[in-house]
Write a protein that holds these residues in place. Sequence first.
Motif, mmCIF file in Angstrom:
data_model
loop_
_atom_site.group_PDB
_atom_site.id
_atom_site.type_symbol
_atom_site.label_atom_id
_atom_site.label_comp_id
_atom_site.label_asym_id
_atom_site.label_seq_id
_atom_site.Cartn_x
_atom_site.Cartn_y
_atom_site.Cartn_z
ATOM 1 N N CYS A 40 0.847 -1.186 0.000
ATOM 2 C CA CYS A 40 0.000 0.000 0.000
ATOM 3 C C CYS A 40 0.888 1.243 0.000
ATOM 4 O O CYS A 40 1.550 1.552 0.999
ATOM 5 N N THR A 42 0.080 4.307 -0.094
ATOM 6 C CA THR A 42 -0.450 5.412 0.723
ATOM 7 C C THR A 42 0.210 5.450 2.089
ATOM 8 O O THR A 42 0.603 6.517 2.588
ATOM 9 N N GLN A 43 0.340 4.287 2.718
ATOM 10 C CA GLN A 43 0.988 4.232 4.025
ATOM 11 C C GLN A 43 2.442 4.666 3.945
ATOM 12 O O GLN A 43 2.945 5.352 4.836
ATOM 13 N N GLU A 171 -1.644 -6.798 6.568
ATOM 14 C CA GLU A 171 -1.389 -5.371 6.746
ATOM 15 C C GLU A 171 -0.372 -4.869 5.727
ATOM 16 O O GLU A 171 0.592 -5.557 5.397
ATOM 17 N N GLY A 172 -0.595 -3.657 5.252
ATOM 18 C CA GLY A 172 0.357 -3.025 4.347
ATOM 19 C C GLY A 172 0.234 -3.445 2.902
ATOM 20 O O GLY A 172 1.068 -3.061 2.083
#
Length: 218
Positions: A40, A42-43, A171-172
């Motif tokens: 991701c 964005t993170q 996650e991620g």
Amino acid sequence: MAMLGKSMHAHPDGLAFAVADSRQSAASIDVSRDLEISRCVTQLRLLVASGFAMTLLSASLAFDWWDGFGDYDTTLGYAGVALFGLVTCWLIWMLPAERGAVVVVTPYGIRDLRIGNEFLLWDSIAEISAEESRGHRMIVLTPTPALRRQLRCIPDLARCAQNDRIVIPSEGLATDFETLLRACRDCHAASGLRAALQQEKDERGTQGGAQGFAVQAS
């Protein structure tokens, strides 16, 4: 790229149609294609922005932009500039690389570069389940006994294995947990169907050969 488990069988051309014709939900993943999932971005961009902010704050201490601070804060500011500056540069350098696939789900197996470069074949996975720990959802792969013995010889996967299970965190990743779980389960089920079709084909070939030998013998 290392592959763990049994060797791959040839992918029959008609298998995709056989799987598509089976009774699956409308939301099923197309198991005839590879699913490539990247991180991701964005993170990562938020981390870069945080790094810039911390570097700027450290620079304000280092160059005494605020009145009333002593030499200790100046030294701390220089250390912060060096630390957060390097971390921010590293995150910026990682941005283009994060566009590549991190998790790859194929009709034959799965690979997660976050835990290792090994390609795990579905034939070597006995069960796929979902778990949640401290608010984090993860996919749990239960290996077959044969693969379990191989895992002990691979340091990266051995560190990520928990109770002889391979944990894949969601996650991620640039996808939601349900999509990743559904893709794994659909591909795993398709692999079982492919193995069943191959076994049936082999049995028919064996029976045909035995009948032919019996006719010749008579």
